[in-house]
Design an enzyme around this catalytic site. Structure first.
Site, PDB file in Angstrom:
ATOM      1  N   GLY A  56       0.846  -1.192   0.000  1.00 29.40           N
ATOM      2  CA  GLY A  56       0.000   0.000   0.000  1.00 29.40           C
ATOM      3  C   GLY A  56       0.873   1.230   0.000  1.00 29.40           C
ATOM      4  O   GLY A  56       2.071   1.156   0.306  1.00 29.40           O
ATOM      5  N   CYS A  83       5.445  -5.948   1.424  1.00 28.93           N
ATOM      6  CA  CYS A  83       5.706  -4.504   1.364  1.00 28.93           C
ATOM      7  C   CYS A  83       5.069  -3.792   2.573  1.00 28.93           C
ATOM      8  O   CYS A  83       5.446  -4.057   3.697  1.00 28.93           O
ATOM      9  CB  CYS A  83       5.199  -4.000   0.012  1.00 28.93           C
ATOM     10  SG  CYS A  83       5.546  -2.302  -0.300  1.00 28.93           S
ATOM     11  N   GLU A 171       4.432 -10.982  -6.512  1.00 28.43           N
ATOM     12  CA  GLU A 171       3.324 -11.113  -7.469  1.00 28.43           C
ATOM     13  C   GLU A 171       3.637 -10.507  -8.831  1.00 28.43           C
ATOM     14  O   GLU A 171       2.936 -10.781  -9.803  1.00 28.43           O
ATOM     15  CB  GLU A 171       2.048 -10.480  -6.893  1.00 28.43           C
ATOM     16  CG  GLU A 171       2.044  -8.958  -6.746  1.00 28.43           C
ATOM     17  CD  GLU A 171       2.715  -8.448  -5.461  1.00 28.43           C
ATOM     18  OE1 GLU A 171       3.494  -9.219  -4.858  1.00 28.43           O
ATOM     19  OE2 GLU A 171       2.478  -7.287  -5.090  1.00 28.43           O
ATOM     20  N   SER A 223     -21.478  -5.556 -25.934  1.00 21.22           N
ATOM     21  CA  SER A 223     -20.640  -4.439 -26.352  1.00 21.22           C
ATOM     22  C   SER A 223     -19.762  -4.864 -27.516  1.00 21.22           C
ATOM     23  O   SER A 223     -19.077  -4.050 -28.114  1.00 21.22           O
ATOM     24  CB  SER A 223     -19.742  -4.025 -25.189  1.00 21.22           C
ATOM     25  OG  SER A 223     -18.812  -5.063 -24.944  1.00 21.22           O
ATOM     26  N   GLY A 224     -19.776  -6.164 -27.829  1.00 16.76           N
ATOM     27  CA  GLY A 224     -18.856  -6.661 -28.842  1.00 16.76           C
ATOM     28  C   GLY A 224     -17.565  -7.126 -28.210  1.00 16.76           C
ATOM     29  O   GLY A 224     -16.715  -7.704 -28.871  1.00 16.76           O
ATOM     30  N   GLY A 225     -17.400  -6.888 -26.920  1.00 18.34           N
ATOM     31  CA  GLY A 225     -16.179  -7.282 -26.223  1.00 18.34           C
ATOM     32  C   GLY A 225     -16.321  -8.641 -25.536  1.00 18.34           C
ATOM     33  O   GLY A 225     -17.362  -9.295 -25.642  1.00 18.34           O
ATOM     34  N   VAL A 226     -15.241  -9.013 -24.830  1.00 16.08           N
ATOM     35  CA  VAL A 226     -15.173 -10.340 -24.227  1.00 16.08           C
ATOM     36  C   VAL A 226     -16.197 -10.531 -23.104  1.00 16.08           C
ATOM     37  O   VAL A 226     -16.915 -11.531 -23.069  1.00 16.08           O
ATOM     38  CB  VAL A 226     -13.776 -10.564 -23.584  1.00 16.08           C
ATOM     39  CG1 VAL A 226     -13.629 -11.986 -23.081  1.00 16.08           C
ATOM     40  CG2 VAL A 226     -12.691 -10.229 -24.554  1.00 16.08           C
ATOM     41  N   ASP A 227     -16.263  -9.579 -22.179  1.00 16.20           N
ATOM     42  CA  ASP A 227     -17.029  -9.811 -20.958  1.00 16.20           C
ATOM     43  C   ASP A 227     -18.509 -10.039 -21.229  1.00 16.20           C
ATOM     44  O   ASP A 227     -19.094 -11.008 -20.754  1.00 16.20           O
ATOM     45  CB  ASP A 227     -16.871  -8.629 -19.986  1.00 16.20           C
ATOM     46  CG  ASP A 227     -15.419  -8.286 -19.745  1.00 16.20           C
ATOM     47  OD1 ASP A 227     -14.560  -9.141 -20.035  1.00 16.20           O
ATOM     48  OD2 ASP A 227     -15.141  -7.165 -19.292  1.00 16.20           O
TER      49      ASP A 227
END
Ligand code: XMP
Length: 520
Positions: A56, A83, A171, A223-227
């Site tokens: 953070g 961190c 990560e 939307s034409g997108g993946v999701d």
């Protein structure tokens, strides 16, 4: 969704928190993100095998430094601090943390010390991605140092209490053996077992949608997108043709996108899609608008109005058929869900993103959000398992307001055509170079700036196209792609030769932050 015996990530507001959770899920172990100030009972509902404290931006000495319930460190559940998570752990347990002026990120070399399960199979010396912020200079009792960089203590642990911490970021891909370190924490330290299985996900989700919807009907805005395509395919699998999809042509889609998407979704995916050409309405409302936020808000409001009209029409048509439409399908992903509960609270509005969430109150839809527990890469894999065409799955993200936010200044049909043509060249050349699936996004931007050029024997005074190509993992941060010169050259030559009115092409070399990916 709660899957027990996974890993809970407590978020201190770090930019990599989501990445930590994704990396855990890549190990097929469930992970959930909770704000750092989550109550112990909330954490216990997950019955976690382990807890990770994220990084953070704060210092433990800040007046309003974020904190967890210290009982987290005494609950016998293994904890890994990363961190800021390390500094908070050390500070809270009586160690000594030395404040730094400001936090910076960079490469460093870690030299391991002693033995630690966290570093099983990891070399004694490795390159890490470090955070130069506060440093732990005095250990809490029971702790030993397990790694140092030239400047600081970089890894500590108290094996008996199952507490370990690293100052660097395992990560991120820049840290060598980062995946192994996280794996060691999950399996060797926490003793977790694999409990996150995608094949199971499809079956369970389909069954849950069937229970939720019963014999009612549902509507989805594509939307034409993946999701949205993956969400629609899942719901379609559950309730078949009782799902109707709407795909709106705003007039600001990419070249051929409207027809190609309709065809792909209807013929190849078998979805029931209503195409609505609303381009005239959108473009007339945008006349004279140049301010980016006004553009976004105008398009968002129009989109909702068009969608609501379609929904009403479809609902009315169906009163004597299979019943009214009661459900609305949305492709909300886990990052959108976390955003609204994170310690930072809903993040400051940098740009107004639009989706159909803002529908008028008199539209009594219940939401179906089958992807709300998934990250984008998981959505792609689910889409693949559902048999969606690769063209959709690997498609670059495209903003809801479309080309409007890539066309700086006033939106006219003519300028849209110029941008569409240039954009098609950029994407085609990126594909030809085999880079389409390597980069995060590649597109063109049209500036309201003209400049002098010379073509043939004549002077020109033409438009400027910006080429924007970025690498990113999640769009939260991004870097400009170091494209080969030949690819840049090809794009530049083709755009000037093939797109009427353009005589200059420039390449955007800004990263995010401080810029954003889109220009507006
Ligand atoms: P920025 O420009 O904020 O964009 O760095 C981050 C990512 O979000 C996409 N984007 C949008 N996506 N609706 C969307 O669904 C929007 O209004 C919108 N605006 C930006 C952008 O393409 C990038 O991938």
């Amino acid at each position: 969704m709660i899957v027990k015996k996974g890993i809970v990530v407590l978020d201190f507001g770090g930019q990599y928190t989501q990445l930590i959770a994704r990396r855990i899920r890549e190990q097929e172990v469930f992970s959930a993100i909770l704000p750092c100030n989550a109550k112990l009972e909330e954490i216990r509902r997950y019955d976690p095998a382990g807890i990770i404290l994220s990084g953070g931006p704060s210092s433990v000495y800040d007046k309003d430094a974020p904190v967890c319930d210290p009982e987290v460190l005494r609950s016998a559940v293994p904890v890994l601090g990363i961190c800021y998570g390390m500094q908070w752990m050390a500070h809270t347990l009586g160690g000594n943390v030395q404040p730094a002026e400001r936090r910076e990120y960079g490469r460093a070399q870690l030299e391991r010390e002693g033995e630690s399960k966290l570093f099983n199979g990891v070399p004694r010396s490795l390159r890490i991605w470090n955070s130069h912020g506060d440093h732990v200079v005095g250990l809490p009792s029971g702790f030993v140092v397990t790694g140092r960089t030239a400047n600081a203590v970089a890894a500590i642990e108290n094996a008996a209490a199952k507490l370990c911490a690293v100052e660097f970021h395992p990560e991120v891909l820049h840290t060598e053996f980062g995946t192994e370190i996280l794996q060691n924490f999950v399996f060797a330290v926490c003793g977790a077992t694999k409990n996150w299985d995608r094949a199971g996900f499809i079956g369970e989700t389909v069954a849950a949608i069937q229970r939720q919807v019963g014999d009612a009907r549902a509507l989805c805005a594509l939307s034409g997108g993946v999701d949205s395509a993956v969400a629609a395919a899942l719901v379609h699998r559950a309730i078949g043709d009782r799902l109707t999809n709407v795909f709106v042509d705003t007039g600001m889609l990419r070249k051929n996108e409207y027809q190609d998407t309709l065809e792909l979704l209807r013929k190849r995916v078998g979805l029931n899609v209503d195409g609505v050409d609303a381009s005239k309405r959108f473009l007339s409302r945008l006349e004279g608008v140049t301010d980016p936020e006004t553009k976004r808000k105008t398009i968002g409001a129009d989109f909702i109005a068009v969608f609501a009209e379609e929904a009403r029409k479809l609902s009315e048509q169906s009163t004597n058929g299979a019943g009214k439409i009661r459900f609305l399908v949305q492709g909300t992903l886990y990052p959108d869900v976390i955003e609204s509960v994170s310690v930072k609270g809903p993040s400051a509005t940098i740009k107004t993103h639009h989706n159909v969430g803002g529908l008028p109150k008199d539209m009594p839809f219940e939401l179906i959000e089958p992807l709300r527990d998934l990250f984008k890469d998981e959505v792609r894999r689910i889409g693949r398992e559902l048999g969606l065409p690769e063209e959709i799955l690997v498609k670059h993200p495209f903003p809801g307001p479309g080309l409007a936010v890539r066309l700086i200044g006033e939106i006219t049909r003519e300028r849209l055509d110029t941008l569409r043509a240039a954009d098609a060249v950029v994407v085609e050349e990126i594909r030809n170079a085999g880079l389409y699936e390597k980069v995060w996004q590649a597109f063109a931007v049209l500036l309201p700036v003209r400049s002098v050029g010379v073509m043939g024997d004549g002077r020109t005074y033409g438009d400027t196209i910006v080429v924007r190509v970025v690498d990113s993992q999640d769009a939260m941060t991004a870097d400009w792609s170091r494209l080969p010169r030949e690819v840049l050259e090809k794009i530049s030559t083709r755009v000037v030769n093939e797109v009427a009115g353009v005589n200059r092409v420039v390449y955007d070399i800004s990263s995010k932050p401080p810029s954003t990916i889109e220009w507006e």
